[in-house]
Design an enzyme around this catalytic site. Sequence first.
Site, PDB file in Angstrom:
ATOM      1  CD  GLU A   1      -2.858   5.500   6.789  1.00  0.00           C
ATOM      2  OE1 GLU A   1      -3.000   5.569   5.538  1.00  0.00           O
ATOM      3  OE2 GLU A   1      -1.933   5.117   7.467  1.00  0.00           O
TER       4      GLU A   1
ATOM      5  N   GLY B   1       3.029   2.289  10.870  1.00  0.00           N
ATOM      6  CA  GLY B   1       4.108   3.330  10.657  1.00  0.00           C
ATOM      7  C   GLY B   1       4.724   3.733  12.002  1.00  0.00           C
TER       8      GLY B   1
ATOM      9  CG  ASN C   1      -1.662   1.314   1.441  1.00  0.00           C
ATOM     10  OD1 ASN C   1      -1.897   2.244   0.359  1.00  0.00           O
ATOM     11  ND2 ASN C   1      -2.620   1.206   2.789  1.00  0.00           N
TER      12      ASN C   1
ATOM     13  CG  HIS D   1      -5.731   2.009   5.274  1.00  0.00           C
ATOM     14  ND1 HIS D   1      -5.288   2.870   6.283  1.00  0.00           N
ATOM     15  CD2 HIS D   1      -4.744   1.117   4.982  1.00  0.00           C
ATOM     16  CE1 HIS D   1      -4.010   2.489   6.662  1.00  0.00           C
ATOM     17  NE2 HIS D   1      -3.683   1.403   5.786  1.00  0.00           N
TER      18      HIS D   1
ATOM     19  CB  SER E   1       5.570  -1.790  12.166  1.00  0.00           C
ATOM     20  OG  SER E   1       5.155  -0.656  12.327  1.00  0.00           O
TER      21      SER E   1
ATOM     22  CD  GLU F   1      -3.437  -2.289   7.402  1.00  0.00           C
ATOM     23  OE1 GLU F   1      -1.941  -2.550   7.060  1.00  0.00           O
ATOM     24  OE2 GLU F   1      -3.923  -1.248   6.867  1.00  0.00           O
TER      25      GLU F   1
ATOM     26  CE  LYS G   1      -0.031   3.114   4.850  1.00  0.00           C
ATOM     27  NZ  LYS G   1       0.135   3.293   6.131  1.00  0.00           N
TER      28      LYS G   1
HETATM   29  P1  13P Z   1       3.334   0.308   7.780  1.00  0.00           P
HETATM   30  O1  13P Z   1       3.738  -0.774   6.965  1.00  0.00           O
HETATM   31  O2  13P Z   1       3.929   1.654   7.060  1.00  0.00           O
HETATM   32  O3  13P Z   1       3.298   0.181   9.151  1.00  0.00           O
HETATM   33  O4  13P Z   1       1.795   0.730   7.062  1.00  0.00           O
HETATM   34  C1  13P Z   1       0.725  -0.454   7.022  1.00  0.00           C
HETATM   35  C2  13P Z   1      -0.275  -0.058   6.501  1.00  0.00           C
HETATM   36  O5  13P Z   1      -1.069   0.828   6.934  1.00  0.00           O
HETATM   37  C3  13P Z   1      -0.549  -0.623   5.256  1.00  0.00           C
HETATM   38  O6  13P Z   1      -1.791  -0.376   4.831  1.00  0.00           O
END
Ligand code: 13P
Length: 244
Positions: free
Chosen positions: A97, A168, A11, A95, A207, A162, A13
Site C-alpha cells: 500500500e 483484504g 498491521n 508495504h 487474508s 504478501e 493500517k
Molecule cells: P489482510 O489480512 O486484511 O488481507 O491484510 C494483509 C496485510 O496487508 C497485512 O499487512
Amino acid sequence: MSARRPLVAGNWKMNGMPDAIGELRATMAGAGDARCDVLVCPPFPLVADFAREAGEGAVGIGAQDCHPEEKGAHTGDVSASLLAAIGARAVILGHSERRADHGEDDALVRAKAEAALGAGLLPIVCVGETEAQRDAGEAEATVLGQLDGSLPDDAGVVVAYEPVWAIGTGRVPGTDDIAAMHAAIRKALVARHGEAGQGIRILYGGSVKPGNAAEIFAIDDVDGGLIGGASLKADDFLGIVAAA
Ligand code: 13P
C-alpha cells in the site's frame, strides 16, 4: 522443526482510535503464554500510548513506516529513532500500500530498513506480486527482485511475503504456491546471507484469518503472519496467534 521463533504481527493500517487500546489490552491478556512473538502495529499517533501500555510484556508494539533519515526538514514524516525512543520494537516497511500510494521503490525501502536497524528496530520488509504479475508468470521474479533491492546487508530483518491480490480480498494462494514462494525466498536469503539467511523469518500476509491460519503456518518456511483486517479485534487476532 525450525529454530526460528514464529512471529504474528498485526498491521492495523489506518484503523483504530485511542479507545482501541482496549483491543491491545485484550490481546495482551490473551497472549501471555503465546509460543510465538506477537506485535501490534497501530497508526503513528497511537504508538507511544500503546508502547507504554505494553511495556516489556509479551506483545511488542511496532509502527507501519519510518523515514530513512534521523531528523530534518521532512514534514509529516517520522524517524526510526523517534519510534525507538517512544518504545516501538519494530517497523513495517515497503508495504504494497505504501509502494502504491506513495511511490516507494526498493531503494527507499532499503534505506528505511537500514535506518530502522540503526535505531534498534526490527524491520519487517514487505514484498509481493500483483495479480497481473502472477498471471504473467512473473510472481517469483518480481518478489526476488524486490527482495534484492529492498533488503539491507544486515540479516537482522523479517521478510513478509504478501501477494497484493490476496490483501483484504479473502483470496489466499494455494498452499503449494505459498510453499514455492517461501522456498524461493529462503533460497535467495541463504544465497545472500549464508547461514544467517536460515535464521530470517519469512511471514505470509494476505487474508489470514483464524480459520485458515493453522494450515498456512504449517507450510515449510512460513514463520508466522502479517495480519491486516483480522488483527483489529483481539479475539480474531488471538485465534491466529494460537495457530502459530
Ligand atoms: P489482510 O489480512 O486484511 O488481507 O491484510 C494483509 C496485510 O496487508 C497485512 O499487512
